[in-house]
Every structure is written in C-alpha cells, then in structure tokens.
Design a protein around this motif. Sequence first.
Motif, short mmCIF file in Angstrom:
data_model
loop_
_atom_site.label_atom_id
_atom_site.label_comp_id
_atom_site.label_asym_id
_atom_site.label_seq_id
_atom_site.Cartn_x
_atom_site.Cartn_y
_atom_site.Cartn_z
N ARG A 46 -28.23 35.83 1.87
CA ARG A 46 -27.75 35.03 0.75
C ARG A 46 -26.35 35.44 0.33
NH1 ARG A 46 -27.77 34.98 -4.87
NH2 ARG A 46 -28.57 37.11 -4.97
N VAL A 47 -26.09 36.73 0.22
CA VAL A 47 -24.76 37.16 -0.22
C VAL A 47 -23.70 36.90 0.84
CG1 VAL A 47 -25.64 38.88 -1.84
CG2 VAL A 47 -25.18 39.54 0.51
N VAL A 48 -24.07 36.99 2.12
CA VAL A 48 -23.10 36.66 3.17
C VAL A 48 -22.74 35.18 3.12
CG1 VAL A 48 -22.74 36.52 5.67
CG2 VAL A 48 -23.77 38.56 4.68
N ASP A 49 -23.73 34.33 2.92
CA ASP A 49 -23.44 32.89 2.78
C ASP A 49 -22.54 32.63 1.58
OD1 ASP A 49 -24.93 32.31 5.01
OD2 ASP A 49 -26.76 31.83 3.89
N LEU A 50 -22.79 33.31 0.47
CA LEU A 50 -21.93 33.14 -0.70
C LEU A 50 -20.49 33.54 -0.38
CD1 LEU A 50 -24.18 34.55 -3.59
CD2 LEU A 50 -23.60 32.15 -3.13
N ALA A 51 -20.32 34.65 0.35
CA ALA A 51 -18.97 35.10 0.68
C ALA A 51 -18.27 34.11 1.60
CB ALA A 51 -19.04 36.48 1.34
N LEU A 52 -18.97 33.59 2.59
CA LEU A 52 -18.35 32.66 3.54
C LEU A 52 -17.98 31.33 2.88
CD1 LEU A 52 -20.53 33.26 6.73
CD2 LEU A 52 -18.25 34.15 6.23
N HIS A 53 -18.66 30.96 1.82
CA HIS A 53 -18.39 29.69 1.16
C HIS A 53 -17.42 29.82 -0.02
CE1 HIS A 53 -22.03 28.42 3.37
NE2 HIS A 53 -21.51 27.21 3.30
N ASP A 54 -17.47 30.95 -0.72
CA ASP A 54 -16.74 31.04 -1.98
C ASP A 54 -15.64 32.09 -2.01
OD1 ASP A 54 -18.50 29.10 -2.89
OD2 ASP A 54 -19.91 30.56 -3.72
N SER A 55 -15.48 32.85 -0.95
CA SER A 55 -14.47 33.91 -0.97
C SER A 55 -13.06 33.31 -0.97
CB SER A 55 -14.63 34.83 0.24
OG SER A 55 -13.53 35.68 0.37
N PRO A 56 -12.15 33.83 -1.79
CA PRO A 56 -10.75 33.37 -1.74
C PRO A 56 -10.10 33.62 -0.38
CG PRO A 56 -11.16 34.59 -3.77
CD PRO A 56 -12.38 34.77 -2.90
N ASP A 57 -10.50 34.67 0.32
CA ASP A 57 -9.93 34.93 1.64
C ASP A 57 -10.25 33.80 2.61
OD1 ASP A 57 -8.88 37.30 0.77
OD2 ASP A 57 -10.59 38.51 1.43
N MET A 58 -11.50 33.30 2.57
CA MET A 58 -11.85 32.17 3.43
C MET A 58 -11.11 30.92 3.02
SD MET A 58 -13.71 32.74 6.02
CE MET A 58 -13.99 31.01 6.36
N ALA A 59 -10.95 30.70 1.73
CA ALA A 59 -10.21 29.52 1.26
C ALA A 59 -8.77 29.56 1.76
CB ALA A 59 -10.26 29.43 -0.26
N MET A 60 -8.15 30.73 1.73
CA MET A 60 -6.78 30.86 2.23
C MET A 60 -6.70 30.60 3.73
SD MET A 60 -5.06 34.00 0.08
CE MET A 60 -6.39 35.17 0.39
N ALA A 61 -7.67 31.12 4.48
CA ALA A 61 -7.67 30.92 5.93
C ALA A 61 -7.84 29.44 6.28
CB ALA A 61 -8.77 31.75 6.58
N VAL A 62 -8.71 28.74 5.54
CA VAL A 62 -8.92 27.31 5.78
C VAL A 62 -7.66 26.52 5.43
CG1 VAL A 62 -10.24 25.29 5.05
CG2 VAL A 62 -11.41 27.44 5.50
N ALA A 63 -6.99 26.89 4.35
CA ALA A 63 -5.75 26.20 3.97
C ALA A 63 -4.66 26.42 5.01
CB ALA A 63 -5.29 26.67 2.59
N ARG A 64 -4.56 27.64 5.55
CA ARG A 64 -3.57 27.90 6.60
C ARG A 64 -3.87 27.07 7.84
NH1 ARG A 64 -4.04 33.38 4.71
NH2 ARG A 64 -5.59 33.79 6.34
N LEU A 65 -5.15 26.88 8.15
CA LEU A 65 -5.51 26.06 9.30
C LEU A 65 -5.09 24.61 9.08
CD1 LEU A 65 -6.90 25.45 11.96
CD2 LEU A 65 -9.09 25.39 10.74
N ARG A 66 -5.35 24.07 7.89
CA ARG A 66 -4.94 22.69 7.62
C ARG A 66 -3.43 22.54 7.70
NH1 ARG A 66 -7.39 22.69 2.39
NH2 ARG A 66 -5.65 21.36 1.82
N GLN A 67 -2.70 23.53 7.25
CA GLN A 67 -1.25 23.49 7.34
C GLN A 67 -0.80 23.47 8.80
OE1 GLN A 67 0.62 26.94 5.66
NE2 GLN A 67 2.67 26.32 6.22
N ALA A 68 -1.39 24.32 9.63
CA ALA A 68 -1.02 24.36 11.05
C ALA A 68 -1.37 23.06 11.75
CB ALA A 68 -1.70 25.55 11.73
N GLU A 69 -2.51 22.47 11.42
CA GLU A 69 -2.88 21.19 12.04
C GLU A 69 -1.91 20.08 11.64
OE1 GLU A 69 -7.73 21.78 12.43
OE2 GLU A 69 -6.87 20.82 10.66
N ALA A 70 -1.47 20.08 10.38
CA ALA A 70 -0.49 19.08 9.95
C ALA A 70 0.84 19.27 10.68
CB ALA A 70 -0.28 19.16 8.44
N GLN A 71 1.25 20.51 10.87
CA GLN A 71 2.48 20.76 11.61
C GLN A 71 2.36 20.33 13.07
OE1 GLN A 71 2.98 24.94 10.88
NE2 GLN A 71 4.01 24.64 8.91
N ALA A 72 1.17 20.50 13.65
CA ALA A 72 0.96 20.04 15.03
C ALA A 72 1.08 18.52 15.12
CB ALA A 72 -0.40 20.51 15.53
#
Length: 474
Positions: free
Chosen positions: A80-106
């Motif tokens: 349960r706590v691992v799922d919470l971290a993968l969904h709500d962690s700011p580190d994951m949110a930053m990594a997902v945002a960087r991916l969207r940025q790279a896809e837009a640049q592509a």
Amino acid sequence: MPLSPAALRARQAARRGRLPLPVFALLGLLCTACTTPPRAPERPEAPPLAAHWRNTPPDREADAPVAAWWAGFGDPGLGRVVDLALHDSPDMAMAVARLRQAEAQARQAHAGLLPSLDARVDAAHARNVLTEGGTETYTSRSLGLQTQYELDLWRRLSSLSEAAAATAKASAFDRDAVALSLSAATATAWLDTSVLQARAVLADESLERARRILRLVTARRDAGAASPLDVARQQTLTSAQERLAAELRQRTEETRTRLAVLTGRTPGELDLTLPDPAGLMPPAIHHGLPAGLLTRRPDIARAEAQLAAADANVAAARAAMLPRVSLSASLTATFAPVSAPLYSLAGGLLAPIFDAGRLEARREETMAVREALLASYRATILNAVGEVERSMATLAGIEAQHAAQTRELEAARLSMRLAEARYRAGAENLQALLDAQRSTFTALDTRLQLHQARLQGSVDLYKALGGGWRATSP
C-alpha cells in the motif's frame, strides 16, 4: 488602375484553370516529400561481463524478479505505501513532467521534416486624389497562402528528429529508474520503521527488567546484603537503557517522517499499521546472468538512449556544415476593383563560407559529448554489476552471521537466567548479573538488526537486478 503584363497573364491563366508549371512542380515536390527511413539503433559496445556471478550457483531464471517485487515480502501494508509513493510522490510527478516535455520536443523536431503552410489576410482602405480635383475611395482585401520547405539532403533534420526521439526514450527510462529507486527507498523506510519500532519495544522490555533488578539490589542493600556501589552500578545500567529506549523511539519517528515524505504526505496524514518484523521473511530472488542486466535495468536503457541521441546530434552537426536547399511558394488573391491572383515560387541555396569556426566547434562539442556518454554508459554497466555483486555478498555474509548469532542468543539467555537465580540466592555477585543483562539485550537487539539487514539486503538485490523492469515504448 492598369495591370502589369505579368499580372494580366496570371489572371488569364487562373481563368483558364491553369497554374504556372513551376507551381505544379513545387506542389508535386511538397506532396511527395518524404524523409529517409530512420537508422536502426545499434547497441553500443559494453564492457566484458563474466559468465556468472561470483560465489553464487548458476541461475538462468529470466522472468524474476516480477515488477511488483515488494509483494515477495508478503505484507499488504508495504504494497500500500509503495503504491502511494508511486502515485503521489513529487519525484514521480517531476519525472512524468520531464517525459512530457521531451515528447513535445520530439514532436517539434519531427515537424521540421514537413513543409509549413501559413495563411495571410490583409485589408486596406485608400483614397486617391484625381487630377480634376475629385477624390476616389476604394477598399482592397487580399487572401494569401505561403509554404516553405527545406530539402533534407544531408539528413540534418532527420538526425535532429532522431536525437529528439532518443531523448524522449531516455526520459521514459529515467521515469522508470525514478520509480524503481522510489519503490526501493519506500520499502527501505517501511522496513526500517518496523524494525526500529520492534527494537524500541525490546529496549522498553529490557528497561523494565533493569528496573526490577534495581529494586532487588536496593532491597538487598537495605538488608545489608549489597553495597551502595552495587546500587550505583545497576542504576547506571538502568539509566543507559532509558537513554537507548528514548533514542530508538526518536529514530522510529524520524523514519516515519521519511516514509511519509516519500509517499507525498506529511507525517500526520500517513496512517501506518506496522507489522512484526519477525513475520517478514526475505523472499527467494532469482539473479539470472550478468548479461541480463543489459535489458533488466532502466538506468542502462537510459544511458543507451542518451548515447543514441548523441550519435544523432553528431550526424546533425556534420550535416550543418554542408549547403542547405530551401523552397518557398506563395499564392495571393486580391479583391479590389481590378485584381488578379498572384503566384510566386522561390528556391534558395545557403552554404556556410565563414563562421569563425562555429560549426566546426559545434561538431567537436557533439563528439565530445558522445565520448562522455559512452564512458558513462560503460560506467553504468560496471556499477550495476558491482551493485548486484555487493548485494549478494552482503546477503551471504548476513546468513553466516545469523547462524552464529542464534547460538550467541541462546547462550546469553541461559546466562541471564542462571545469573539472576544465583544472585537471588546469594551465590553470585552483581557484576556477573550486570554482564548477563548487557549480553542478553545486545544479543536480542543484534538479532533484530541482522534481520533488518537481511530484509534490506533483499531490497537492495531487487533494485540492483532492475526490480522486474521491462522496456516499454515512451
């Protein structure tokens, strides 16, 4: 207003439904424009890897560990706590945002391979002064289309598009690497909190035993069977046990806070029901072969993608030193008292002559970046192999310590029972009882710490093996 001969010919051609031949040629070129097929990515040369891991039996299992590797510990609260971290962690949110940025640049880089088409609308209101002294007012409106296209003769644009696409893949793998590190850090904090809480409970139990013996020693002193020195010694041990119990409670709260931050919450928001760590057993982990790390770790895949982007950037920098050919065409229709459609077709050749070495320096820069990324790729593989070897060596050493510590704990418990019984009977001095108390607590606490090390070693090995990661398209 009289028209020029060229305008008259253009209007006549439009009325007859014909466009000038160069316009047809340009439109045909734009419609059939295509890019060179992308080059197949080549895996860079990896450092030589051993055929099997050191000091471990061969294991060719390829499907383990599974993606949700934390389920191997058998505790729903950990999942349960691992799922919470993968969904709500700011580190994951930053990594997902960087991916969207790279896809837009592509997507932006890929758009450079295709022609651009722009529309233009103009309107003008004018008043002309006539020679007879009168005036005439008229309104002119125009509608135009313009297109531009650069011929990708030397694959400059294609290389830039490939570089951007590879960078987007690297961002996807970086997101996966963040998820793996985050899940391992969360599992570590969870296990640390559970074991520290159990150690704090053990310290409280040992403190209560020390206080009970202190009352016994005090009573013996009052009866003249013990000295004030004996009371002071037992009081010292009791106070030390109080300090240790307070320290363990403090460390438990610190790990709770760390766990809450990993899940993207404040300590008060995270509701924890920690298990008894004695019920958590290290799962069996298939380690596979060393060569399997090349496809089982997201950081290695990220390094490969970054190297592929660097190769494409080198090709683009080389192509930038060659001439560029660009084409443009426009169509303008003017709505006025006297108007006619106007067409234009242009082509241009741009070749570098003197740039003070800027393009050459850019090419050398991309080559240096590529060499650095190649070294980083090889270092990533070596570090991955080292992490697996260290984790397996740690687990092997802990298992050997666990067997010896089990015998140590049995002997300490027997010594404690005998020392207390003999002291009550007056057949033993206090020093033997003090030593037995310390030895028993140390053995019990060491057992918990070794168990924590076994669990942590399993987490580290899961992480080193990639945690069941498999490459997916970004």
